[in-house]
Design an enzyme around this catalytic site. Sequence first.
Site, PDB file in Angstrom:
ATOM      1  N   PRO A  33       1.044   7.948  16.114  1.00  0.00           N
ATOM      2  CA  PRO A  33      -0.240   8.186  16.793  1.00  0.00           C
ATOM      3  C   PRO A  33      -1.405   7.548  16.042  1.00  0.00           C
ATOM      4  O   PRO A  33      -1.427   7.532  14.809  1.00  0.00           O
ATOM      5  CB  PRO A  33      -0.350   9.715  16.788  1.00  0.00           C
ATOM      6  CG  PRO A  33       1.058  10.188  16.690  1.00  0.00           C
ATOM      7  CD  PRO A  33       1.768   9.179  15.848  1.00  0.00           C
ATOM      8  N   GLU A  34      -2.344   7.004  16.801  1.00  0.00           N
ATOM      9  CA  GLU A  34      -3.535   6.412  16.212  1.00  0.00           C
ATOM     10  C   GLU A  34      -4.725   7.325  16.482  1.00  0.00           C
ATOM     11  O   GLU A  34      -4.588   8.414  17.039  1.00  0.00           O
ATOM     12  CB  GLU A  34      -3.732   5.005  16.762  1.00  0.00           C
ATOM     13  CG  GLU A  34      -2.560   4.094  16.424  1.00  0.00           C
ATOM     14  CD  GLU A  34      -2.798   2.643  16.790  1.00  0.00           C
ATOM     15  OE1 GLU A  34      -3.971   2.236  16.923  1.00  0.00           O
ATOM     16  OE2 GLU A  34      -1.812   1.909  16.948  1.00  0.00           O
TER      17      GLU A  34
END
Length: 296
Positions: free
Chosen positions: A2-3
């Site tokens: 995840p960013e």
Amino acid sequence: MPELPEVETVRRGLLPAMEGATLHRLEQRRADLRFPFPDRFAARMEGRRIVSLRRRAKYLLICLDDGAVLISHLGMSGSYYIDRDDLKDRPGQFHHDRSKDEKHDHIVFHVDGPNGKARVIYNDPRRFGFMLLAGDGELDNHPLIRDLGVEPHGNALNADYLARRFAGRKAPLKAALLDQRIIAGLGNIYVCEALWLAHLSPRRTAGSLVARSGAPVARLEDLTTAVRSVIAAAIEAGGSSLRDHRQADGTLGYFQHTFNAYDREGEACRREGCGGTIRRIMQSGRSTFHCPACQR
């Protein structure tokens, strides 16, 4: 992994259940994730009120009323979901399915807040996420936080700042943008998209965007605008690797459907009049997607 927009979406999804709530009980169902859980983890958390949920880069920060902060990272496969009588919600449904297998439910927060009682459950099949506690006043000097650069959507990110950090650097532009000491929270997806938007090659050296005087050249101004625009759009859409995330107005966020470069190898460039083809190259062990025809 995840960013920033994905973590921000998770944070916003957890707010109604957790912010202002009292943590009555914490179930710790194993001794560790990527790292061991803090000593006396449950005892230190139970009875505390959750003052706020914040985010720094890709870290979710759960701030408690005694000044301590729980630092949570989702790793490769971590996710939170909310379970209560009238709601079963998994904030940030990921494009790659997150586990629903209860055997991977490692931490359960039993909370009672303004919106009632709920169980907030952390599920992580690969156990590459982690949870650490920073004591009162320790967060800014925590090893994970203290060296982080500016956030990519705040006023601190501007061309003058990047010129100071890029001056003299021979590293490829993509590597410089992924350096968390320069910009905190940028990841592979958004760097590819921002470079496409700014017409810049990922192979270009970072220092080439800085004049001899140390001032930013016009193309660095374009890059700064592109980074901010891409991150803002991704947050608004609920993240680019998220699936079926409902916004406050009930609409669905599908930022991944607007990709111009990322994961589009072999497809025609979407820039009007370009005529090029998106290619994938490897840089520092990561896939980079770009259009050689219009990104220079």
